[in-house]
Design a protein around this motif. Structure first.
Motif, mmCIF file in Angstrom:
data_model
loop_
_atom_site.group_PDB
_atom_site.id
_atom_site.type_symbol
_atom_site.label_atom_id
_atom_site.label_comp_id
_atom_site.label_asym_id
_atom_site.label_seq_id
_atom_site.Cartn_x
_atom_site.Cartn_y
_atom_site.Cartn_z
ATOM 1 N N ARG A 71 -67.089 12.447 -40.530
ATOM 2 C CA ARG A 71 -66.560 11.455 -41.479
ATOM 3 C C ARG A 71 -67.413 11.436 -42.752
ATOM 4 N NH1 ARG A 71 -62.330 8.864 -39.617
ATOM 5 N NH2 ARG A 71 -62.083 8.291 -37.418
ATOM 6 N N LEU A 97 -61.454 14.387 -33.200
ATOM 7 C CA LEU A 97 -60.734 13.171 -32.835
ATOM 8 C C LEU A 97 -59.822 13.419 -31.650
ATOM 9 C CD1 LEU A 97 -59.865 11.873 -36.419
ATOM 10 C CD2 LEU A 97 -61.409 10.755 -34.787
ATOM 11 N N ARG A 102 -58.267 10.616 -29.263
ATOM 12 C CA ARG A 102 -57.558 9.895 -30.327
ATOM 13 C C ARG A 102 -56.531 10.838 -30.948
ATOM 14 N NH1 ARG A 102 -62.825 7.609 -33.314
ATOM 15 N NH2 ARG A 102 -61.288 6.690 -34.745
ATOM 16 N N ARG A 104 -53.319 10.671 -32.054
ATOM 17 C CA ARG A 104 -52.561 10.402 -33.273
ATOM 18 C C ARG A 104 -53.431 10.599 -34.514
ATOM 19 N NH1 ARG A 104 -49.361 4.861 -33.491
ATOM 20 N NH2 ARG A 104 -48.165 6.005 -31.919
ATOM 21 N N ALA A 105 -54.648 10.073 -34.475
ATOM 22 C CA ALA A 105 -55.550 10.216 -35.617
ATOM 23 C C ALA A 105 -55.927 11.670 -35.845
ATOM 24 C CB ALA A 105 -56.810 9.371 -35.408
ATOM 25 N N SER A 108 -52.981 13.509 -37.387
ATOM 26 C CA SER A 108 -52.809 13.062 -38.772
ATOM 27 C C SER A 108 -53.795 13.761 -39.692
ATOM 28 C CB SER A 108 -52.987 11.543 -38.855
ATOM 29 O OG SER A 108 -52.898 11.101 -40.194
ATOM 30 N N ALA A 109 -55.060 13.879 -39.251
ATOM 31 C CA ALA A 109 -56.073 14.564 -40.062
ATOM 32 C C ALA A 109 -55.698 16.027 -40.259
ATOM 33 C CB ALA A 109 -57.443 14.440 -39.393
#
Length: 389
Positions: A71, A97, A102, A104-105, A108-109
């Motif tokens: 991050r 992730l 995780r 979905r995250a 998405s990334a």
């Protein structure tokens, strides 16, 4: 010699080399990345350093710490003004992730990274998104990405990444039952890795040769290749939980279910100490559940499968969760049946298979109902995936 070079010769002339050495020489990569940060480099180079540390933490250590590093790397990449740099780090973060559970995250990334990137960087991003889809059991979608990524990387002369893409395509093809095509991808990838300095990927190629040996029913060769790969990974200092899962598969195929359960539980304890990947934990739990079921311990099988099902559901891995549910049902039947052998016949059968418990794994497509092992592919537990960057 510049003053900066004089201060710390551990920092490579090209900062991108820190990423290139991540899997080949992990200790040296960590030293170089740490030195880059201590030298106070600008946001672009600091982003590379943070990304390198994040990759090493993600693959060989604390996944929570890896996500924090990545991050920071994304924030630094944005400060640098390079969309290409941001896309590359986002793709690395997306895999982390996903491995954390995780889903979905993570996806998405990866989708954002694909939209931001162009050229070779986009091909690398698509390769990593294909890897995420493979982990999730979405084999058709994974092939869609690889059909773009692999030719682009080959055309660009990006040997290491092209070989990784072919390796991944081999695993996906194996999942869909195309054994000959998968073997060809593995063979070509191994030949390509041999021309590079990527020692880790070369050892992975040895492990993947074992995948084919196992499919051919050659357990002795499979064991030899596992031992060779294990020595290679130990020399590099890169612990591979994939290898532990592979050993479980071989033990199960040999009818040594109790030994397989001990192997899986040992790997789970090691993974917990490292605070490692949640996706791998779920898969090892599923292996342990099947080993317990085959060893006549339905109570342990039910406990391991129940935890695996919960993790898979949280990770949005419906196909995996369904197989965990199946083992839960079998364990319940075994507990309620006077003769355990009436539910799950023990011992090896012709061809090295052990019982009629369904194959579970990334490489076993949903159309495959029965087979010898629980793992990412038919005939092998959890194959060594290409190095995610």
């Amino acid at each position: 010699m510049s003053g900066e070079t004089a201060r710390d010769s551990r920092i490579p002339a090209d900062p991108h080399d820190v990423l290139a050495m991540g899997f080949a020489r992990p200790r040296q990569a960590m030293t170089a990345a740490t030195a880059m940060l201590a030298a106070g480099r600008g946001p672009y180079e600091s982003s590379i350093a943070r990304q390198a540390i994040g990759i090493l933490r993600r693959e060989f250590g604390d996944l929570d710490a890896a996500i924090r590093e990545l991050r920071q790397a994304v924030r630094l990449a944005r400060r640098s003004g390079s969309a290409d740099r941001e896309a590359d780090v986002l793709a690395t973060l997306g895999i982390a992730l996903l491995q954390h559970g995780r889903t979905r995250a993570g996806l998405s990334a990866l989708d954002t990274a694909a939209a931001l990137s162009l050229g070779t960087t986009r091909a690398r991003v698509l390769f990593r998104r294909a890897g995420a889809r493979w982990i999730l059991g979405r084999h058709g979608e994974a092939l869609d990405d690889l059909e773009i990524a692999a030719p682009a990387l080959l055309g660009a002369g990006d040997t290491v990444w092209a070989a990784r893409a072919l390796t991944l395509r081999g695993h996906v093809r194996l999942a869909r039952g195309s054994v000959a095509l998968a073997e060809e991808d593995f063979r070509v990838a191994q030949r390509m890795f041999a021309t590079t300095s990527q020692e880790h990927d070369s050892v992975v190629a040895v492990q993947n040769r074992g995948v084919v040996a196992f499919r051919a029913g050659d357990l002795p060769l499979r064991l030899d290749l596992l031992d060779e790969a294990d020595r290679g990974f130990q020399a590099l200092g890169t612990p591979m939980f994939d290898l532990a899962a592979d050993r479980c598969a071989v033990l199960l195929a040999a009818g040594l279910a109790r030994d397989a359960l001990a192997q899986a539980d040992g790997a789970l304890r090691h993974l917990a100490r490292l605070r490692g990947q949640a996706t791998m934990r779920a898969e090892l739990l599923l292996l342990a559940a099947r080993a317990a079921l085959l060893s006549g311990d339905p109570g342990t099988a039910r406990a391991r499968a129940g935890e695996a099902r919960t993790l898979f559901a949280g990770q949005r891995r419906a196909w995996w969760a369904a197989h965990a549910q199946l083992i839960l049902i079998q364990a319940g039947l075994a507990e309620d049946t006077a003769s355990f052998e009436d539910v799950v016949p023990s011992g090896p059968t012709a061809g090295g298979a052990v019982s009629s418990v369904p194959v579970v794994g990334r490489e076993a497509g949903p159309a495959v109902s029965y087979g010898p092992v629980v793992g990412r592919e038919v005939g092998s537990a959890v194959p060594a995936g290409p190095g995610w960057r």
